[in-house]
Design an enzyme around this catalytic site. Structure first.
Site, PDB file in Angstrom:
ATOM      1  N   HIS A  38       0.876  -1.189   0.000  1.00  0.00           N
ATOM      2  CA  HIS A  38       0.000   0.000   0.000  1.00  0.00           C
ATOM      3  C   HIS A  38       0.906   1.230   0.000  1.00  0.00           C
ATOM      4  O   HIS A  38       2.036   1.178   0.514  1.00  0.00           O
ATOM      5  CB  HIS A  38      -0.828  -0.049   1.296  1.00  0.00           C
ATOM      6  CG  HIS A  38      -1.876   0.997   1.447  1.00  0.00           C
ATOM      7  ND1 HIS A  38      -1.588   2.286   1.843  1.00  0.00           N
ATOM      8  CD2 HIS A  38      -3.223   0.950   1.299  1.00  0.00           C
ATOM      9  CE1 HIS A  38      -2.717   2.978   1.922  1.00  0.00           C
ATOM     10  NE2 HIS A  38      -3.727   2.189   1.594  1.00  0.00           N
ATOM     11  N   ASP A  51       3.332  -4.363   7.960  1.00  0.00           N
ATOM     12  CA  ASP A  51       2.089  -3.595   7.893  1.00  0.00           C
ATOM     13  C   ASP A  51       0.945  -4.585   8.124  1.00  0.00           C
ATOM     14  O   ASP A  51       0.611  -5.380   7.248  1.00  0.00           O
ATOM     15  CB  ASP A  51       2.000  -2.939   6.508  1.00  0.00           C
ATOM     16  CG  ASP A  51       0.670  -2.226   6.281  1.00  0.00           C
ATOM     17  OD1 ASP A  51      -0.244  -2.373   7.121  1.00  0.00           O
ATOM     18  OD2 ASP A  51       0.538  -1.543   5.251  1.00  0.00           O
ATOM     19  N   GLN A 106      -4.305  -5.200   7.195  1.00  0.00           N
ATOM     20  CA  GLN A 106      -5.325  -6.096   6.633  1.00  0.00           C
ATOM     21  C   GLN A 106      -5.253  -7.491   7.233  1.00  0.00           C
ATOM     22  O   GLN A 106      -6.046  -8.354   6.842  1.00  0.00           O
ATOM     23  CB  GLN A 106      -5.152  -6.189   5.103  1.00  0.00           C
ATOM     24  CG  GLN A 106      -5.265  -4.882   4.374  1.00  0.00           C
ATOM     25  CD  GLN A 106      -6.713  -4.366   4.333  1.00  0.00           C
ATOM     26  OE1 GLN A 106      -7.662  -5.057   4.679  1.00  0.00           O
ATOM     27  NE2 GLN A 106      -6.873  -3.112   3.920  1.00  0.00           N
ATOM     28  N   LYS A 150     -10.089  -0.596  10.607  1.00  0.00           N
ATOM     29  CA  LYS A 150     -10.315  -1.848   9.858  1.00  0.00           C
ATOM     30  C   LYS A 150     -10.539  -3.011  10.831  1.00  0.00           C
ATOM     31  O   LYS A 150     -10.887  -4.106  10.434  1.00  0.00           O
ATOM     32  CB  LYS A 150      -9.115  -2.140   8.961  1.00  0.00           C
ATOM     33  CG  LYS A 150      -8.911  -1.077   7.873  1.00  0.00           C
ATOM     34  CD  LYS A 150      -7.774  -1.434   6.965  1.00  0.00           C
ATOM     35  CE  LYS A 150      -7.154  -0.244   6.268  1.00  0.00           C
ATOM     36  NZ  LYS A 150      -7.961   0.371   5.244  1.00  0.00           N
ATOM     37  N   CYS A 157      -4.867   2.472  -3.568  1.00  0.00           N
ATOM     38  CA  CYS A 157      -3.620   3.002  -2.986  1.00  0.00           C
ATOM     39  C   CYS A 157      -2.467   2.017  -3.199  1.00  0.00           C
ATOM     40  O   CYS A 157      -1.642   1.795  -2.294  1.00  0.00           O
ATOM     41  CB  CYS A 157      -3.767   3.333  -1.501  1.00  0.00           C
ATOM     42  SG  CYS A 157      -5.020   4.564  -1.188  1.00  0.00           S
TER      43      CYS A 157
HETATM   44  N1  PLP Z   1      -1.667  -0.442   4.724  1.00  0.00           N
HETATM   45  C1  PLP Z   1      -2.619  -1.193   4.149  1.00  0.00           C
HETATM   46  C2  PLP Z   1      -2.272  -2.563   3.640  1.00  0.00           C
HETATM   47  C3  PLP Z   1      -3.916  -0.686   4.018  1.00  0.00           C
HETATM   48  O1  PLP Z   1      -4.855  -1.432   3.433  1.00  0.00           O
HETATM   49  C4  PLP Z   1      -4.196   0.612   4.516  1.00  0.00           C
HETATM   50  C5  PLP Z   1      -5.542   1.205   4.340  1.00  0.00           C
HETATM   51  O2  PLP Z   1      -6.234   0.929   3.368  1.00  0.00           O
HETATM   52  C6  PLP Z   1      -3.179   1.330   5.126  1.00  0.00           C
HETATM   53  C7  PLP Z   1      -1.922   0.781   5.209  1.00  0.00           C
HETATM   54  C8  PLP Z   1      -3.396   2.701   5.686  1.00  0.00           C
HETATM   55  O3  PLP Z   1      -4.190   2.640   6.823  1.00  0.00           O
HETATM   56  P1  PLP Z   1      -4.649   3.984   7.558  1.00  0.00           P
HETATM   57  O4  PLP Z   1      -5.095   4.913   6.481  1.00  0.00           O
HETATM   58  O5  PLP Z   1      -5.747   3.537   8.421  1.00  0.00           O
HETATM   59  O6  PLP Z   1      -3.496   4.516   8.280  1.00  0.00           O
END
Ligand code: PLP
Length: 414
Positions: A131, A208, A211, A234, A372
């Site tokens: 992401h 990260d 998910q 999430k 993203c």
């Molecule tokens: N990393 C992953 C794999 C994501 O799916 C997301 C959000 O869609 C993020 C990071 C960013 O999360 P946040 O915007 O809640 O900080």
């Protein structure tokens, strides 16, 4: 793990679904089918009520006031740190930094851990399936330091090529940053295996977990990584909440990123000394109500039971993928052996946004776009995909409605 019989799983899932008031609403006159949980998950009544109770009964700032309300708010807020520590099996509560989400957690590691130690010639290793939140902070740190970003490739099925990741762990690599689960493909990466390789070479590994944590039990000590980032919204909690877990010795060596109240030991005009981690990284008034809600979400997940959630979701995933594979002209992106119920796809001759708009009119919420993850779209040579992302509150009946609606809207576009 023994799989519960299908009828038992279904009854448990129906009970859990009833806790999510929003799932009972209609959209465009049709019962809502919410297939966008990877974007943000819906919230159970227990979370909504916890936030409501906070504002009605003990709203106050944390760590500042000596009065009763302040003590209650602080105890609830700090209690969430304990819950998060248990949730990821951290070594201690001091290893949990409360953040606004994964994005802030990764930026904190980029600025306070990576940047002070990076120099020209060094590298940060990421993968093709990250992401933007796990790419751009490293690019910014690389630009400032003269370091470079290296990318470990994936294969056509959407699986990380582990040997190539390990080969890329050369001495110039100062940190590796990998998603536990791809938000586009649903792929579950073999983090424990990657961590064994990074550890052997003394390279810190950031994971990260945005998910992953909504779908299965996360145990940072069993994984063997060094940093683990979570986002609360999430995880069925409020937006603007999240956490960074990091090994204590790494946090101790990190300078603060933001300055302000509550992160200091003593401030003089001649200089400031800082609080110990984790408070050193938590300047300013946090999203207290949000964290109280996140605490309720973690309690909820504990009662729901990760194993039964995972089993139900795997049955949903199999049903969804089998149904989509039977649709002529439909291409699924991501056919990894180990996945969460996240399925990206395209249908020949139909634009992803058009399909998503028509499906919305059928009451079905799913995401279309690049998610993203521009580099992943570039890898597959497409500008966008449709993504159906499910959670334990979804049902097999919803999948059947969705597949029928897909056939209907496709005819409209033909
Ligand atoms: N990393 C992953 C794999 C994501 O799916 C997301 C959000 O869609 C993020 C990071 C960013 O999360 P946040 O915007 O809640 O900080």
């Amino acid at each position: 793990m023994n799989a519960a019989p299908a009828a038992t799983r279904k009854a448990a899932a129906t009970r859990l679904r009833a806790d999510f008031p929003l799932l009972a609403r209609n959209v465009h006159g049709k019962p809502l089918i919410y297939f966008d949980s990877a974007n943000t998950a819906q919230k159970p009544a227990q979370v909504i009520e916890a936030v409501d109770r906070f504002y009605r009964e003990f709203n106050a700032n944390v760590a500042r006031a000596v009065h009763q309300l302040g003590a209650e708010a602080t105890s609830a807020y700090e209690g969430v740190r304990d819950k998060l520590a248990r949730f990821v099996n951290a070594g201690s509560r001091e290893e949990i930094v409360l953040t606004s989400g994964t994005t802030q957690a990764i930026n904190l590691v980029a600025w306070s851990h990576a940047l002070p130690n990076l120099k020209a010639g060094d590298s940060i290793l990421v993968t093709t399936m990250e992401h933007h939140a796990n790419i751009v902070p490293w690019q910014l740190a690389c630009e400032r330091s003269g370091a470079q970003l290296k990318v470990a490739p994936i294969d056509e099925r959407g699986e990380l090529i582990v040997e190539r990741f390990i080969e890329a762990l050369t001495p110039d690599v100062k940190l590796a940053a990998v998603t536990h689960v791809s938000n586009v493909l649903g792929t579950i990466n073999p983090i424990a295996e990657l961590a064994r390789a990074t550890r052997k070479r003394g390279i810190p590994l950031l994971v990260d977990g945005s998910q992953a944590a909504p779908h299965f039990k996360v145990d940072v000590r069993a994984l063997g990584c060094d940093f683990y980032a979570l986002t609360g919204h999430k995880l069925f909690g409020p937006t603007g909440t999240g956490a960074l877990w990091a090994r204590k010795e790494l946090l101790r060596a990190m300078p603060p990123m933001f300055g302000g109240g509550e992160m200091i030991r003593e401030v003089r005009f001649s200089g400031t000394t800082f609080a110990d981690p984790p408070h050193r990284f938590e300047a300013g008034t946090p999203n207290i109500a949000g964290f109280v809600g996140l605490g309720a979400a973690l309690d909820y997940l504990e009662v729901a039971g990760h194993e039964s959630v995972t089993q139900h979701e795997q049955a949903l995933l199999a049903h969804l993928q089998d149904s989509l594979r039977a649709v002529p002209g439909l291409r699924i992106f991501g056919q990894a052996a180990h996945k969460v119920p996240v399925v990206s796809f395209l249908i020949e001759g139909a634009h992803a946004h058009d399909l998503a708009t028509l499906l919305d009119h059928e009451g079905i919420a799913l995401r279309s776009g690049h998610h993203c993850a521009h580099p992943l779209m570039q890898f597959y040579g497409v500008p966008a995909t449709l993504r159906a992302s499910l959670a334990f509150y979804n049902t097999h009946e919803e999948i059947e409605h969705f597949v029928a609606a897909l056939a209907k809207v496709r005819r409209l576009l033909a």
